[in-house]
Design a protein around this motif. Structure first.
Motif, PDB file in Angstrom:
ATOM      1  N   ASP A 160       0.806  -1.214   0.000  1.00 40.56           N
ATOM      2  CA  ASP A 160       0.000   0.000   0.000  1.00 40.56           C
ATOM      3  C   ASP A 160       0.848   1.277   0.000  1.00 40.56           C
ATOM      4  N   GLN A 218       4.926  11.170   5.625  1.00 41.80           N
ATOM      5  CA  GLN A 218       5.213  10.173   4.585  1.00 41.80           C
ATOM      6  C   GLN A 218       6.115   9.058   5.119  1.00 41.80           C
ATOM      7  N   SER A 241       2.854   4.395  -1.050  1.00 42.30           N
ATOM      8  CA  SER A 241       2.737   5.239  -2.240  1.00 42.30           C
ATOM      9  C   SER A 241       4.103   5.551  -2.824  1.00 42.30           C
TER      10      SER A 241
END
Length: 306
Positions: free
Chosen positions: A5, A40, A7
């Motif tokens: 998952d 992130q 990114s």
């Protein structure tokens, strides 16, 4: 959470932090805030189930798991970047560009740009949608459109406060105008003074907060006499043609004014400048999108000269 998952943005941030040695330096390099970089990295660590970086006073250092992640991340990102470069170098590229515009841009600017584009780049397909700035900006952030043509007024702030900031390119900047019925006494002039607008009846729109917006000349003293409310710019101009009042219009749609309407410049008082900008996410645009931007810029120049 599954590591699949993660990114691409997260992988790029991990690579940048590893190269720069600190979250602060990575944020500066990427044009992000430090908190965005931290989010992130945290998302990648949650997906991996292990720390990616060892935090130290002088900076960060990859953990053993972090080195594994970076090795695979670098391979993935290199392949993506190589594909991007290869696609951008293809001759006679075809494709679809998803374009969002503020409603009045569809009156003159958009038709002129699409007409020119069909002549110069017939292999490019443009699909469009209209909406207000918040709607179009959310669509850009979500990736459901590629470009957005937005209206902007002083102090010309960015379209939103999210990071990384959207890239904006000004297509045209001109003064706000007033549309008056051709039977109105003011219609005999090529321009009117701002003092002539006091005491006039107005046709306005509404914001999402249900307050009058574009339609009443800004800064007039007292409470404006708003006779009609219409969300659609063409409906407002039709009401003007029927003699129901005046309304403000961006200069870009003056050429689309229906019969019975005169669009006039306004003298006196502070200038009311309005920009039309094209916005996109902060990444290189594919050739198809660049051609669309060029067509929009040419159409804006033509509109400004007409």
């Amino acid at each position: 959470m599954d590591f699949t998952d993660v990114s691409l943005a997260g992988l790029r941030v991990v690579r940048e932090v590893a190269e720069r040695g600190t979250f602060t330096a990575a944020a500066a390099s990427l044009g992000y805030t430090q908190s965005a970089v931290s989010r992130q990295v945290a998302a990648v660590e949650r997906a991996a189930g292990v720390p990616v970086f060892e935090r130290r006073r002088e900076g960060v250092r990859l953990t053993t798991a972090g080195r594994v992640i970076l090795r695979h991340a670098a391979a993935v990102l290199d392949e993506i970047d190589a594909a991007d470069r290869e696609l951008r170098d293809l001759p006679d590229e075809t494709g679809t560009v998803r374009l969002g515009t503020f409603p009045s841009a569809g009156a003159v600017l958009l038709p002129r740009a699409l007409t020119a584009l069909r002549r110069t780049n017939p292999s490019i397909t443009v699909v469009t949608r209209d909406g207000g700035t918040p709607v179009l900006v959310r669509a850009l952030r979500a990736g459901s459109i590629d470009l957005a043509v937005l209206g902007s007024e002083p102090p010309f702030r960015p379209p939103d406060a999210e990071t990384p900031a959207l890239v904006t390119d000004t297509l045209t900047e001109r003064n706000l105008c007033v549309a008056v019925p051709s039977t109105h006494p003011l219609a005999d002039n090529d321009s009117i003074h701002v003092d002539d607008l006091r005491g006039q009846r107005w046709i306005a729109g509404r914001t999402s907060g249900d307050e009058p917006q574009l339609g009443v000349w800004p800064g007039l003293e007292g409470r404006p006499d708003v006779a009609h409310i219409a969300r659609d710019w063409l409906a407002k101009l039709r009401l003007v043609a029927a003699g129901c009042g005046l309304t403000t219009v961006p200069a870009v749609i003056a050429a689309a004014a229906p019969a019975g309407v005169r669009v006039l410049a306004v003298r006196g008082g502070p200038e009311e400048r309005r920009r039309v900008v094209v916005a996109h996410l902060p990444r290189p645009l594919p050739e198809t999108a660049l051609r669309v931007v060029e067509a929009l810029r040419a159409a804006a120049t033509q509109t400004g000269a007409s």
